[in-house]
Design an enzyme around this catalytic site. Structure first.
Site, PDB file in Angstrom:
ATOM      1  N   ASN A  79      -0.809   5.237   3.357  1.00  0.00           N
ATOM      2  CA  ASN A  79      -1.058   5.940   2.096  1.00  0.00           C
ATOM      3  C   ASN A  79      -2.287   6.829   2.289  1.00  0.00           C
ATOM      4  O   ASN A  79      -3.317   6.373   2.750  1.00  0.00           O
ATOM      5  CB  ASN A  79      -1.319   4.887   0.999  1.00  0.00           C
ATOM      6  CG  ASN A  79      -1.559   5.515  -0.364  1.00  0.00           C
ATOM      7  OD1 ASN A  79      -1.620   6.746  -0.484  1.00  0.00           O
ATOM      8  ND2 ASN A  79      -1.706   4.673  -1.372  1.00  0.00           N
TER       9      ASN A  79
ATOM     10  N   THR B 107      -1.675   2.469  -7.877  1.00  0.00           N
ATOM     11  CA  THR B 107      -2.794   3.148  -8.513  1.00  0.00           C
ATOM     12  C   THR B 107      -2.280   4.267  -9.416  1.00  0.00           C
ATOM     13  O   THR B 107      -2.793   4.466 -10.523  1.00  0.00           O
ATOM     14  CB  THR B 107      -3.742   3.690  -7.434  1.00  0.00           C
ATOM     15  OG1 THR B 107      -4.035   2.623  -6.550  1.00  0.00           O
ATOM     16  CG2 THR B 107      -5.005   4.222  -8.034  1.00  0.00           C
TER      17      THR B 107
ATOM     18  N   GLU C 281       0.837  -7.968   2.526  1.00  0.00           N
ATOM     19  CA  GLU C 281       0.624  -7.064   3.639  1.00  0.00           C
ATOM     20  C   GLU C 281       0.937  -7.757   4.966  1.00  0.00           C
ATOM     21  O   GLU C 281       0.436  -8.843   5.232  1.00  0.00           O
ATOM     22  CB  GLU C 281      -0.834  -6.595   3.623  1.00  0.00           C
ATOM     23  CG  GLU C 281      -1.057  -5.270   4.312  1.00  0.00           C
ATOM     24  CD  GLU C 281      -2.425  -4.680   3.943  1.00  0.00           C
ATOM     25  OE1 GLU C 281      -2.531  -4.080   2.863  1.00  0.00           O
ATOM     26  OE2 GLU C 281      -3.375  -4.832   4.721  1.00  0.00           O
TER      27      GLU C 281
ATOM     28  N   GLY D  51      -0.770  -5.340  -2.440  1.00  0.00           N
ATOM     29  CA  GLY D  51       0.435  -6.155  -2.344  1.00  0.00           C
ATOM     30  C   GLY D  51       0.455  -6.904  -1.036  1.00  0.00           C
ATOM     31  O   GLY D  51      -0.428  -6.761  -0.185  1.00  0.00           O
TER      32      GLY D  51
ATOM     33  N   SER E 218       0.833  -1.194   0.000  1.00  0.00           N
ATOM     34  CA  SER E 218       0.000   0.000   0.000  1.00  0.00           C
ATOM     35  C   SER E 218       0.875   1.254   0.000  1.00  0.00           C
ATOM     36  O   SER E 218       1.804   1.359   0.794  1.00  0.00           O
ATOM     37  CB  SER E 218      -0.882  -0.038   1.242  1.00  0.00           C
ATOM     38  OG  SER E 218      -1.696   1.087   1.234  1.00  0.00           O
ATOM     39  N   GLY E 219       0.567   2.157  -0.889  1.00  0.00           N
ATOM     40  CA  GLY E 219       1.329   3.408  -0.940  1.00  0.00           C
ATOM     41  C   GLY E 219       2.550   3.327  -1.820  1.00  0.00           C
ATOM     42  O   GLY E 219       3.308   4.281  -1.927  1.00  0.00           O
TER      43      GLY E 219
ATOM     44  N   SER F 129      -5.211   5.409  -0.189  1.00  0.00           N
ATOM     45  CA  SER F 129      -5.014   3.975  -0.359  1.00  0.00           C
ATOM     46  C   SER F 129      -6.260   3.325  -0.950  1.00  0.00           C
ATOM     47  O   SER F 129      -7.371   3.564  -0.498  1.00  0.00           O
ATOM     48  CB  SER F 129      -4.705   3.377   1.007  1.00  0.00           C
ATOM     49  OG  SER F 129      -4.572   1.998   0.891  1.00  0.00           O
ATOM     50  N   SER F 130      -6.045   2.497  -1.961  1.00  0.00           N
ATOM     51  CA  SER F 130      -7.192   1.801  -2.557  1.00  0.00           C
ATOM     52  C   SER F 130      -7.561   0.675  -1.610  1.00  0.00           C
ATOM     53  O   SER F 130      -6.715  -0.149  -1.270  1.00  0.00           O
ATOM     54  CB  SER F 130      -6.818   1.204  -3.908  1.00  0.00           C
ATOM     55  OG  SER F 130      -5.964   2.073  -4.595  1.00  0.00           O
TER      56      SER F 130
END
Ligand SMILES: Nc1ncnc2c1ncn2[C@@H]1O[C@H](COP(=O)(O)OP(=O)(O)O)[C@@H](O)[C@H]1O
Ligand SMILES: [Mg+2]
Length: 1045
Positions: A174, A129, A408, A406, A124-125, A177-178
């Site tokens: 993030n 995206t 985690e 990804g 994340s981050g 973050s999605s």
């Protein structure tokens, strides 16, 4: 050949030289990890990343995989110019870039007509995206546009802000973050224009709706609505502008973000919604739902005496029911009671406080998740292929974009992390499968023996999780379905029972002492390909069950909000079968995703986050090492480097390195394989360093390539010089040729024109000559066509000739002879010309001269052809007087008084008797003449009385003034001699008006003496002038001969 290459630095410092960097901007580290000499060294790997990151070179390849490090700042590498730069350029020719990957994928799709997919992964981050957005933008900008689909690009791009508003949130890692996985297909028509799109979404993190960790936020849309929505809207939704008023927004204690403006984004999202095709009504209903979730969070319960629960927040309830479009009491009932079906009978039981709270939260999560799904569905409708022809799917190719969470690892890992990491295991499997497959295929097609690649196959872990009956998911499902008391701990026990002994599964109980110490009793550990993760089983069953009470569902499907009634189907309530468990559902959708991905040609983007602080320029090595490990990048590299570090098609290899071998430079004319083998032999490659396939050369070690590169680098100035000189030569030659061609063109045009002119002149001349000859023949005929030219010509040339030869003076009598036809004209002209000349002449004559002329005319009348001395005399200028004023005695002048002397001359007077010569002056006045002897007037001759004047015909100067004879008192005629006799006589005759009385005698002159007697003067010609007494008393004058011409 000698190489001047630098040695590879053992400590992981990358070489400055590598193939693709030579043409590219960046010369930091290696652009492709495959060229890393110590490909097994993680340190070398990270050092390369770090060095490049330090120079803002955030992209590096591992073969065809793109590794991207989040720069956390805007880089000037995403402009339109950059897009153009990468367009159609070979992958390795230019520095690594996300655009290169996008372009390469696009071109592969077009040329091979094969579906492609780009898998973007990373934690994340890390920039997944952003990467997917950049790829989409690249397509939107560089692909041709299908005129029917002009808005599709907008739709594709604008779907992002919508999905981000509803699916993204600020997390610890993030700010944007999605919180869902996304797979997006972009469909292209046969011309390569994007014509449609489709989005699949995975596992929205719905728990965020009701709970956020410290420092995190709920989904953006809630804050955007409260910040950006206008007052009217908030009133309609019964909302306050303050996020702190809503329980669902306060958990993370982070209402605002410095990096994100909710207000601005609200506008962006509203605009995007309309671009993507949401109607105003739909937007309104959507916002009703978002508001209802906020209200739902504020619903509070009270606990009755008998443990029953009731709702304490009536107004919230009313607002909520209104916004959800459901009956308020039914909703209240459903939130506090549960409907059970036991033995075919329905029973209602009251919920306790905790149950009511979790039911409330479950409803919020369900409503939000389903609405999100509806949103994706709706976007898909606008992205869907509209043109009939495309529906068949023929002529349509696809590029898929996978932007998925990804690997985690958190402090506390729960069901969500389990799913996410499972997903990553699957993707890693796919990666290995596809990479190895393509590697193997390549070896096979190239005819090179397959060498076993040492890598870790994570299939064993996938099986551990997903295997039927034996896998963790199956056990989880079973445990959820098992009647009787089930709890998370019993799940753990079951797992231990079934999976104990599996090399990748550990629990507290199963672990050895060392591990046991760091594991809690509620945890199980999975040894993922990327590392170990401890999962806490707490909440696993609930999350997997993911149940919403039936009575709540019943209420919701009665909603008059269309979106909700679409999301909660009556069918679902009527269906008494148990719905799929969450994990199984996820597993199934992953299976489908794998199928989709497997059917396509994959490309990979691996995103790395350089630091946790979201700061530019900071490279946290520990963090990066962690990600490199979790992303399996070293595995990537190992698989890729298993055989050969470098491979290139023969033509590309030969093209690049041919300057290094005299036989291949500048051009190799034989077969490609022969060319490459000649080249490598010349370069002295060892047999183990390389292999030649059917169409490619495989080089085992990067150092071999670097050596070759260095040699090329050293050779470069020489090549440049050669190129320069041949280019200059070519340019100059071309210039010369151009000039020469131009000269020849001009020359030939000029010559042609000259020749044409000459021919024309000749033609005209011949014509002329012909005409002249004909005219000459007919010259005596009447004026007729045959002779007109000739005659005209004769006339014309006569006139022209005449003009040039006109007589210049009146005396010139010459005149050209005219042709017969011009005789009359000529005469006229002659006359005219004469008149003209005379007129001109006369105009020019001065009074002095006129006087002179008149005197000369008179002289001529008198003497012409009569007297020998005339030609001489007339030729001289007649003077006004032959005496100077002072030569005349003053007394004489006084005596003459008013009678002015007009002319004076010295004369010799001959006495009448004896002819004695006496010098005298003869003065003429207007009316008389006088003879002067110094001071005395000797004789006066009145003109009126003058009878005549006689002169001889010879050249002497004698003249006689004949005086009246009737008067005897007169002394007789006067005999005089003057040197200017012509002048004197002329003047005298004129003044005295005696022109007709001048008598010219040839032999002798008779003259009167006094008293009627007569004297005679005889004239003879002799050698010189002599006046003397002659015979018989005559005066004899001998006059000299004059040369009369
Ligand atoms: N290529 C990039 N250039 C500049 N900033 C970036 C880039 N990629 C990511 N970022 C920054 O990092 C943040 C997180 O990226 P994002 O793509 O949302 O991560 P992910 O989707 O992997 O969680 C973005 O909001 C942006 O500020
Ligand atoms: Mg994201």
């Amino acid at each position: 050949m000698r190489y001047h290459g630098r040695e590879v630095d053992v400590e992981g410092r990358m070489r400055l030289v590598m193939e693709s960097t030579l043409t590219a901007r960046d010369r930091v580290g290696v652009q492709d990890f495959v060229l890393l000499e110590k490909y097994n060294s993680e340190a070398a790997f990270i050092e390369n990343l770090r060095r490049r990151f330090g120079e803002n070179l955030v992209y590096t390849y591992i073969g065809s995989v793109l590794v991207s490090v989040n720069p956390y700042k805007e880089l000037e590498m995403y402009s339109k110019q950059q897009m153009e730069r990468y367009r159609g350029v070979s992958f390795y020719e230019i520095s690594p870039h996300i655009y290169a990957l996008a372009d390469n994928t696009y071109r592969a799709m077009r040329t091979e007509r094969k579906d492609q997919c780009i898998m973007i992964s990373g934690e994340s981050g890390a920039g997944k995206t952003e990467a997917s957005k950049k790829i989409l933008l690249y397509f939107a900008v560089t692909c041709p546009i299908n005129e029917h689909m002009a808005t599709l690009g907008d739709c594709l791009l604008q779907s992002n802000p919508v999905l981000e508003a509803f699916g993204n949130a600020k997390t610890f890692r993030n700010d944007n973050s999605s919180r869902f996985g996304k797979y997006m297909d972009v469909q292209f028509d046969f011309r390569g224009a994007p014509v449609g799109g489709h989005i699949l979404n995975y596992l929205l993190e719905k728990s965020r709706v009701v709970h956020q960790n410290q420092g995190e936020r709920n989904f953006h849309i809630f804050y955007q609505l409260l910040e950006g929505g206008d007052d009217d809207l908030l009133t309609t939704l019964a909302l306050e502008r303050n996020p702190q008023s809503y329980n669902y927004l306060v958990k993370g204690n982070c209402p605002r973000l410095s990096s994100v403006s909710d207000k601005k984004n609200w506008k962006v999202v509203m605009k995007a919604l309309s671009v993507v095709g949401f109607t105003e009504e739909e937007v309104q209903k959507l916002l009703d739902i978002i508001a209802s979730v906020l209200h739902l969070g504020n619903i509070q319960f009270g606990e009755g005496e008998e443990g029953e629960t009731y709702i304490t927040t009536e107004t919230q309830m009313t607002n909520l029911a209104k916004l959800l479009g459901v009956d308020v009491s039914a909703l209240g009932e459903a939130l506090t009671h549960k409907k059970l079906t036991a033995k075919g009978e329905e029973m209602i039981s009251a919920l306790n406080f905790e149950q009511a709270m979790s039911t409330r939260d479950a409803l919020a999560k369900a409503v939000y998740r389903r609405t999100f799904n509806w949103l994706v569905e709706k976007i898909n409708q606008s992205l869907a292929l509209k043109e009939e022809i495309y529906h068949s799917g023929k002529g349509c190719t696809v590029i898929g974009l996978l932007d998925i969470y990804g690997f985690e690892v958190l402090q506390h890992n729960s069901f969500e992390q389990f799913c996410i990491n499972y997903c990553n295991e699957k993707l890693q499997q796919l990666f290995i499968e596809l990479t190895l497959r393509s590697e193997q295929e390549e070896y096979e097609t190239e005819g090179i023996a397959w060498e076993t690649v040492q890598y870790f196959d994570n299939k064993i872990i996938c099986d551990l999780i997903e295997e039927k009956h034996k896998g963790i998911i199956s056990i989880l499902d079973e445990e959820c379905l098992r009647p009787g008391e089930t709890c998370d701990v019993s799940l753990l026990e079951k797992l231990e029972d079934t999976l104990g002994g599996h090399p990748h599964f550990v629990t507290h109980k199963l672990a050895n002492g060392k591990t046991r110490r760091i594991m809690s009793r509620e945890e199980f550990r999975l040894l993922h390909y990327a590392g170990e993760v401890n999962y806490n089983v707490d909440g696993f069953l609930d999350k997997n069950n993911d149940l919403l009470n039936r009575n709540l569902k019943e209420v919701m499907c009665q909603s008059d909000n269309q979106i909700l009634s679409h999301c909660f189907r009556r069918k679902e309530v009527a269906d008494h079968r148990r719905p799929e468990m969450a994990a199984t559902h996820f597993k199934n959708s992953l299976m489908k995703l794998m199928e989709i991905l497997k059917s396509k040609e994959p490309s990979y983007v691996r995103c790395i986050k350089p630091n946790d602080a979201k700061q530019p320029g900071r490279f946290d090595e520990v963090l990066v090492r962690h990600q490199v490990k979790y992303l399996g990048l070293m595995e990537n590299l190992r698989v890729r480097r298993a055989g050969f570090a470098y491979r290139r098609r023969f033509e590309a290899f030969l093209q690049r390195y041919k300057p290094l071998c005299p036989e291949t430079w500048p051009n190799w004319h034989g077969g490609l394989a022969d060319g490459v083998s000649t080249l490598v032999n010349h370069l002295g490659y060892n047999a183990e360093e390389y292999k030649l396939g059917r169409s490619k050369i495989f080089i085992r070690f990067p150092k071999t390539l670097f050596r070759t590169e260095d040699a090329l680098e050293a050779k470069r100035p020489e090549i440049a010089l050669t190129l320069q000189t041949s280019w200059r030569g070519y340019r100059e030659r071309a210039k010369f040729q151009r000039i020469r061609r131009a000269v020849i063109t001009i020359q030939s045009a000029w010559r042609g024109m000259k020749a044409r002119r000459r021919a024309k002149r000749r033609r005209q001349a011949a014509e002329l000559i012909r005409k002249l000859i004909k005219g000459f023949i007919y010259r005596h005929e009447e004026y007729c066509p045959e002779n007109e030219y000739f005659l005209d010509h004769v006339r014309c040339s006569f006139l022209k000739n005449l003009r040039k030869n006109l007589p210049k003076s009146v005396l010139d009598r010459n005149w050209p002879t005219p042709p017969p036809s011009l005789v009359e004209t000529s005469e006229h002209l002659q006359r005219l010309h004469r008149t003209n000349m005379v007129t001109k002449y006369c105009r020019r004559v001065q009074p002095e001269w006129k006087k002179q002329m008149m005197q000369k005319v008179i002289a001529s009348e008198i003497f012409k052809d009569q007297k020998d001395s005339y030609p001489q005399g007339v030729g001289r200028l007649f003077l006004d007087s032959r005496l100077e004023r002072e030569q005349i005695n003053l007394k004489v002048v006084q005596t003459l008084g008013n009678d002015k002397v007009q002319y004076g001359v010295s004369v010799v007077k001959y006495d009448r008797r004896g002819f004695k010569p006496r010098a005298r002056q003869l003065l003429l006045t207007n009316t008389f003449a006088v003879l002067i002897d110094r001071t005395k007037i000797k004789q006066r001759v009145d003109y009126a009385a003058l009878r005549g004047i006689s002169v001889s015909s010879l050249s002497d100067g004698m003249f006689v003034l004949h005086m009246p004879n009737e008067d005897n008192k007169q002394k007789g005629d006067v005999v005089l001699h003057c040197n200017h006799v012509i002048e004197l006589v002329t003047k005298l005759a004129m003044m005295a008006s005696k022109v007709n009385c001048v008598n010219i005698s040839p032999g002798s002159i008779r003259f009167l003496l006094a008293r009627g007697k007569e004297g005679i003067i005889d004239f003879v010609r002799g050698p010189e002038l002599k006046v003397s007494k002659g015979k018989r008393g005559h005066l004899l004058v001998i006059a000299p001969q004059t040369n009369v011409t």
